[in-house]
Design an enzyme around this catalytic site. Structure first.
Site, PDB file in Angstrom:
ATOM      1  NE  ARG A 118      -8.815   6.053 -10.535  1.00 33.62           N
ATOM      2  CZ  ARG A 118      -8.766   5.606 -11.773  1.00 33.62           C
ATOM      3  NH1 ARG A 118      -9.016   6.419 -12.774  1.00 33.62           N
ATOM      4  NH2 ARG A 118      -8.483   4.342 -12.035  1.00 33.62           N
ATOM      5  CG  ASP A 168      -4.415  10.703  -0.454  1.00 35.47           C
ATOM      6  OD1 ASP A 168      -3.955  10.782  -1.613  1.00 35.47           O
ATOM      7  OD2 ASP A 168      -5.553  10.259  -0.214  1.00 35.47           O
ATOM      8  CE  LYS A 207     -11.566  12.783  -1.747  1.00 36.49           C
ATOM      9  NZ  LYS A 207     -10.841  13.348  -2.904  1.00 36.49           N
ATOM     10  CB  CYS A 233      -5.790  14.874  -8.166  1.00 39.90           C
ATOM     11  SG  CYS A 233      -6.502  15.963  -6.916  1.00 39.90           S
ATOM     12  CB  ILE A 235       0.961   5.291  -4.600  1.00 40.14           C
ATOM     13  CG1 ILE A 235       1.349   4.709  -3.227  1.00 40.14           C
ATOM     14  CG2 ILE A 235      -0.456   4.895  -4.980  1.00 40.14           C
ATOM     15  CD1 ILE A 235       1.324   3.207  -3.156  1.00 40.14           C
TER      16      ILE A 235
END
Length: 457
Positions: free
Chosen positions: A104, A319, A34, A128, A341
């Site tokens: 984003r 992630d 993605k 998100c 992060i």
């Protein structure tokens, strides 16, 4: 527990019903990445010739990005997992907020539009809700390349400095190795005049994929995947055909799910060195890993507690922090997970604790005491990766779970429940209409029944 009142707020009607304590077995076909496909779509704006992208995942985020390109006048033709992109007749205009809101990656378009057309107007993006993700690095870098930039009512407006017809090369040092800023500046510099050097650049595989496609288009980019990237600007870029790399985050999610359920599965196609940090931690936690070519097999067994600390690539990916935390909740011993992060990427902690885990959180550091089993519940995911973590937790639980918030899951996982079903999991997407009270307070006057509904803030 959230009490339902007459002040109704309808949840998204789709949810997953998951029967816990089942074993995964079989092979998983990994979709295209993605995070790579999104930036490659933005990069297609750099040329007036056709770009053909193969292995494009079918995701709502990809659909949103496609709608953004269409709004600019781009012609898109999609067939299965292939996209043909024609950016010949683009109309430069300010993108509507409703198109970029929640995505984003829409901001990636600013570098491509600015360097090709000399101007761009992009509303500040969404995505998100996992904390602040400032665009300072993007803006400072574009200014170094010769752009005039103002922010007017949450719209970033960029144009070339007076009397200039192109951006010009510059030496840029990022304060932090921002993936988005690195990608934006690479695209902008590809058509700039002269040489651009980006220091402290991000090294993620998706950046390397972008550079490979741009070089196919005629760009001159050197040392992608290193901390210093060199770009010699060219006059024009042409079309090409490019295949999106496999999604390392999807692959990692399935591997973690297998470890959590003491299962044996194989994921492919993958690029194993993109997952090295994750594989090391899975092995450390007791799983057996076998790599053969572009496939990775895992055999989960006796989960041991291990510590992780998220970091830019090649470190442990942020992630996969939430999915790995779901694994650690049922590990033997104590573990510590540190998020470096994003400052607000621990929304899943309260939800996992409601399922019976033992997690204390302080300053983005989660201390986890492993428990034997979690319990099934009705849950609402608050972002993409926390939703995946809840599903993994539900797979290990003693009973039935219902996971809502699938609008987040569908942003980043293609056919997630179908892939789990093929591995032997009893999981089904269902459609209902339930209500919850927006207030966390209990209402004694409610005429509607109470549900076990926990939502991450």
């Amino acid at each position: 527990m959230v009490c339902v009142s007459n002040n109704k707020s309808y949840l998204k009607s789709q949810h997953l019903k998951i029967i816990g304590q089942k074993t995964l077995r079989g092979k998983v076909k990994i979709s295209g990445a993605k995070n790579s496909a999104l930036v490659l779509l933005a990069a297609s704006l750099l040329t007036d010739e056709k770009i053909i992208l193969d292995n494009v995942p079918l995701l709502t985020d990809i659909e949103k990005m496609g709608n953004i390109l269409k709004n600019l006048g781009v012609k898109l033709h999609n067939k299965d997992h292939q996209l043909i992109i024609d950016s010949k007749n683009i109309s430069i205009q300010e993108l509507p907020y409703e198109l970029v809101n929640g995505l984003r990656a829409s901001f990636f378009c600013i570098g491509a539009l600015l360097t090709r057309f000399g101007e761009a107007s992009i509303p500040l993006p969404g995505g998100c809700n996992i904390g602040e993700r400032p665009i300072n690095e993007h803006i400072n870098g574009l200014r170094a390349l010769g752009a005039e930039i103002i922010i007017d009512r949450d719209v970033v407006k960029a144009k070339l400095v007076k009397k200039k017809t192109k951006l010009f090369g510059a030496n840029i040092r990022l304060n932090c190795p921002s993936v988005g800023a690195t990608e934006t500046l690479i695209m902008a510099a590809s058509l700039a005049e002269g040489r651009t050097v980006i220091e402290n650049a991000a090294r993620e595989p998706e950046i390397q994929d972008l550079c490979q496609m741009l070089n196919k288009m005629g760009a001159k980019i050197y040392d992608s995947g290193k901390e210093k990237i060199i770009i010699d600007g060219v006059h024009k870029l042409h079309g090409c055909t490019h295949k999106v790399i496999p999604d390392r985050i999807e692959a990692g999610t399935f591997l973690i799910a297998a470890a959590a359920t003491s299962s044996s599965i194989t994921v492919s196609p993958v690029i194993p060195n993109h997952l090295e940090a994750v594989l090391n931690k899975l092995e450390e936690s007791g799983s057996k890993i076998i790599i053969k070519g572009n496939s990775i097999s895992i055999k989960g067994n006796n989960i041991k507690a291990v510590d992780i600390k998220t970091a830019p690539f090649p470190g442990f990916p942020t992630d996969l922090q939430a999915p790995f935390m779901a694994l650690m909740t049922i590990a033997k011993g104590r573990s510590k997970i540190t998020e470096t992060i994003f400052e607000n990427r621990m929304n899943h902690v309260d939800l996992l604790n409601q399922m019976g885990s033992s997690i204390t959180l302080k300053n983005n550091i989660a201390h986890i005491n492993g428990v034997k089993k979690l319990r099934g519940m009705t849950l609402v995911g608050s972002d993409l990766r926390s939703s995946a973590a809840l599903i993994i937790a539900a797979l290990t639980s003693k009973s039935v779970s219902y996971v809502y918030g699938l609008e987040h899951l569908d942003r980043g996982y293609e056919n997630f429940e179908q892939k789990l079903s093929k591995l032997g999991i009893e999981i089904k997407r269902q459609i209902t209409k339930q209500t919850i009270n927006k207030s966390k307070n209990r209402s004694s006057n409610s005429k509607l029944k109470e549900v076990s509904e926990i939502r991450a803030a």
